[in-house]
Design an enzyme around this catalytic site. Structure first.
Site, PDB file in Angstrom:
ATOM      1  N   ARG A  36       0.827  -1.220   0.000  1.00 46.43           N
ATOM      2  CA  ARG A  36       0.000   0.000   0.000  1.00 46.43           C
ATOM      3  C   ARG A  36       0.854   1.260   0.000  1.00 46.43           C
ATOM      4  O   ARG A  36       0.462   2.278  -0.573  1.00 46.43           O
ATOM      5  CB  ARG A  36      -0.940   0.002   1.201  1.00 46.43           C
ATOM      6  CG  ARG A  36      -2.055  -1.003   1.016  1.00 46.43           C
ATOM      7  CD  ARG A  36      -3.161  -0.772   2.005  1.00 46.43           C
ATOM      8  NE  ARG A  36      -4.335  -1.511   1.608  1.00 46.43           N
ATOM      9  CZ  ARG A  36      -5.216  -2.026   2.452  1.00 46.43           C
ATOM     10  NH1 ARG A  36      -5.046  -1.869   3.756  1.00 46.43           N
ATOM     11  NH2 ARG A  36      -6.261  -2.680   2.019  1.00 46.43           N
ATOM     12  N   LYS A 201     -20.376 -15.509   0.199  1.00 46.82           N
ATOM     13  CA  LYS A 201     -21.797 -15.279   0.453  1.00 46.82           C
ATOM     14  C   LYS A 201     -22.517 -14.548  -0.672  1.00 46.82           C
ATOM     15  O   LYS A 201     -22.015 -13.570  -1.196  1.00 46.82           O
ATOM     16  CB  LYS A 201     -21.935 -14.417   1.700  1.00 46.82           C
ATOM     17  CG  LYS A 201     -21.546 -15.104   2.982  1.00 46.82           C
ATOM     18  CD  LYS A 201     -21.806 -14.122   4.080  1.00 46.82           C
ATOM     19  CE  LYS A 201     -21.627 -14.690   5.452  1.00 46.82           C
ATOM     20  NZ  LYS A 201     -21.683 -13.569   6.411  1.00 46.82           N
ATOM     21  N   GLY A 354     -10.926  -8.044  -1.974  1.00 52.92           N
ATOM     22  CA  GLY A 354      -9.721  -8.345  -1.202  1.00 52.92           C
ATOM     23  C   GLY A 354      -9.198  -9.745  -1.431  1.00 52.92           C
ATOM     24  O   GLY A 354      -8.023  -9.945  -1.745  1.00 52.92           O
ATOM     25  N   GLY A 377     -13.528  -3.338   0.214  1.00 55.09           N
ATOM     26  CA  GLY A 377     -14.884  -2.779   0.316  1.00 55.09           C
ATOM     27  C   GLY A 377     -15.147  -1.686  -0.703  1.00 55.09           C
ATOM     28  O   GLY A 377     -16.235  -1.599  -1.271  1.00 55.09           O
TER      29      GLY A 377
HETATM   30  P1  ADP Z   1     -13.604 -11.020  -2.127  1.00 53.15           P
HETATM   31  O1  ADP Z   1     -12.853 -10.587  -0.885  1.00 53.15           O
HETATM   32  O2  ADP Z   1     -12.702 -11.178  -3.302  1.00 53.15           O
HETATM   33  O3  ADP Z   1     -14.784 -10.134  -2.406  1.00 53.15           O
HETATM   34  P2  ADP Z   1     -15.145 -12.950  -0.648  1.00 53.15           P
HETATM   35  O4  ADP Z   1     -14.702 -12.339   0.628  1.00 53.15           O
HETATM   36  O5  ADP Z   1     -16.554 -12.785  -1.048  1.00 53.15           O
HETATM   37  O6  ADP Z   1     -14.179 -12.495  -1.845  1.00 53.15           O
HETATM   38  O7  ADP Z   1     -14.905 -14.531  -0.577  1.00 53.15           O
HETATM   39  C1  ADP Z   1     -13.657 -15.123  -0.385  1.00 53.15           C
HETATM   40  C2  ADP Z   1     -13.733 -16.332   0.495  1.00 53.15           C
HETATM   41  O8  ADP Z   1     -14.712 -17.243   0.019  1.00 53.15           O
HETATM   42  C3  ADP Z   1     -12.430 -17.107   0.515  1.00 53.15           C
HETATM   43  O9  ADP Z   1     -11.907 -17.088   1.822  1.00 53.15           O
HETATM   44  C4  ADP Z   1     -12.815 -18.510   0.087  1.00 53.15           C
HETATM   45  O10 ADP Z   1     -12.157 -19.528   0.842  1.00 53.15           O
HETATM   46  C5  ADP Z   1     -14.295 -18.542   0.356  1.00 53.15           C
HETATM   47  N1  ADP Z   1     -14.963 -19.564  -0.451  1.00 53.15           N
HETATM   48  C6  ADP Z   1     -14.978 -19.662  -1.784  1.00 53.15           C
HETATM   49  N2  ADP Z   1     -15.638 -20.770  -2.160  1.00 53.15           N
HETATM   50  C7  ADP Z   1     -16.041 -21.387  -1.047  1.00 53.15           C
HETATM   51  C8  ADP Z   1     -16.755 -22.594  -0.773  1.00 53.15           C
HETATM   52  N3  ADP Z   1     -17.189 -23.372  -1.756  1.00 53.15           N
HETATM   53  N4  ADP Z   1     -16.991 -22.917   0.521  1.00 53.15           N
HETATM   54  C9  ADP Z   1     -16.550 -22.124   1.517  1.00 53.15           C
HETATM   55  N5  ADP Z   1     -15.876 -20.974   1.324  1.00 53.15           N
HETATM   56  C10 ADP Z   1     -15.613 -20.616   0.063  1.00 53.15           C
HETATM   57 MG    MG Z   2     -13.257 -10.902   1.236  1.00 54.31          MG
END
Ligand code: ADP
Ligand code: MG
Length: 397
Positions: A36, A201, A354, A377
């Protein structure tokens, strides 16, 4: 309208107050990851090379807002920045008062003053106008290069530019680049435009899914959120991470998306105990056929291939959210296949989020894409199409 950048203002002999995102991980009084800090160097150097005086400010971690707290001091950041710049970096007084004002007034051309953690002052999180006025009074020019905080309305992001009056308010090069990709490239995409959405989610991503369904030619769904869609189709999801109260919404999104919305055709699932490990019993099954004591942990190989084909033919790609538990091999395979396809695209490729940024770096593809967003975010909020007050307040070109 496009906003002015730091390159558009004459900084020679002027004091520039620059909001940066130096919220870096610390380890025993040292900066563990200086990414960063390095991201802000182009804007910092642009001021110093042209004979400006620089006041940098950032938050770091979550101190209570009750004054100085050594654990959250910017001192290690000042030391690292000084090494990177090859010049001294003075640390600001935590009084955010007369002592600090004296330091700011003593700056000469080419000097750098890094303020103490803004969150030591209770006014920062509150977006306090008086605190904003004080900070604004230290400088001639305000520059926002803190993309990771742009969706927030903290004093340094909003009250300061509001208090600058007629003095120039511009953005730094990092914010400029983030907006160029996360906002402009998406609003006017070269087609086909494909979005890849995954992660943990559905509930986190509803506004993003909705917006991208409206903008894209195809939206590919992966990650745990795919199992909530599968549940909505009456599929068997075993012990997968699902959100039953999102099922109705998943049905709505499928109806809205029609052919545009693609769901996995197969799943890599595992029978793991409490902890997900690579050596648990594994199976590849068709979507909606996950055995009762298994959980879906990645998209399957057929899905990876089908998604790869769609991605490789795209001209614009936005990716948010890993396809599986990429932290635990072999459940990184789907994410890896998608990353390879994205890296092979002859067009604009944008990674937001992230964990998605972490995944692309872990797999070594960060230099093969057009843009990896630095804001978790903030990048999600920008993909949702939100307008940021912290950016709106800056001067138009
Ligand atoms: P980002 O930060 O890129 O927006 P998210 O925070 O929404 O992504 O999701 C990332 C997390 O989702 C990771 O820690 C990953 O392990 C988890 N994940 C992805 N697929 C699955 C799954 N099938 N079951 C449980 N966790 C999952
Ligand atoms: Mg995340």
């Amino acid at each position: 309208m496009a906003k002015k950048t730091i390159a558009d203002v004459d900084v020679s002999g002027k004091t520039v107050l620059m909001r940066v995102d130096f919220n870096v991980p610390l380890d025993a009084g040292h900066v563990r990851d200086d990414r960063r800090i390095r991201m802000a160097l182009p804007s910092i150097n642009s001021v110093l090379e042209r004979g400006g005086r620089l006041i940098l400010m950032s938050h770091l971690g979550r101190p209570k807002g009750e004054g100085f707290d050594e654990k959250f001091s910017m001192k290690p950041v000042a030391e690292r920045l000084s090494e990177l710049l090859g010049r001294p970096v003075q640390l600001g007084s935590a009084d955010f008062g007369d002592e600090l004002r004296t330091q700011a007034q003593g700056l000469k051309d080419g000097d750098v003053l890094l303020l103490e953690n803004l969150r030591f002052h209770p006014g920062e999180k509150k977006g306090d106008a008086e605190f904003g006025q004080f900070l604004a009074s230290l400088a001639d020019i305000y520059c926002n290069d803190a993309f990771g905080t742009c969706h927030r309305e903290d004093a340094s992001m909003v009250a300061v530019p509001q208090a600058m009056g007629d003095k120039p308010k511009v953005m730094g090069f990092l914010v400029e680049k983030e907006i160029k990709y996360l906002q402009d490239a998406i609003a006017n995409p070269e087609r086909p435009f494909v979005a890849i959405l995954g992660g943990a989610k559905v509930s986190d991503k509803i506004p993003v899914i909705r917006r991208l369904l409206g903008l894209c030619d195809t939206v590919l769904i992966g990650g745990a959120m795919a199992y909530t869609f599968s549940l909505a189709q009456g599929g068997k999801v075993g012990k997968s991470l699902v959100e039953p109260d999102m099922v109705e919404l998943a049905k709505e999104l499928m109806a809205e998306g029609g052919e545009k919305l693609k769901l996995p055709v197969d799943t890599h699932c595992g029978r793991c105990a409490d902890e997900i490990t690579g050596d648990c019993e594994k199976q590849i099954v068709e979507a909606g056929q996950i055995p009762d004591d298994f959980q879906g942990l990645d998209i399957g190989p057929k899905t990876a291939e089908a998604y790869g084909e769609i991605i490789r033919s795209a001209k614009t790609v936005v990716w948010n959210g890993p396809m599986g538990v990429f932290e635990v091999p072999p459940f990184d395979q789907g994410t890896r296949a998608v990353a390879e396809a994205v890296a092979a695209v002859d067009g604009t490729t944008i990674i937001g989020g992230g964990d998605s940024a972490a995944a692309i770096e872990q797999l070594g593809f960060q230099d093969k894409v057009s843009h990896v967003s630095t804001g978790g975010g903030a990048s999600l909020a920008m993909l949702e199409g939100k307008k940021f007050l912290a950016v709106e307040l800056l001067d138009d070109k």
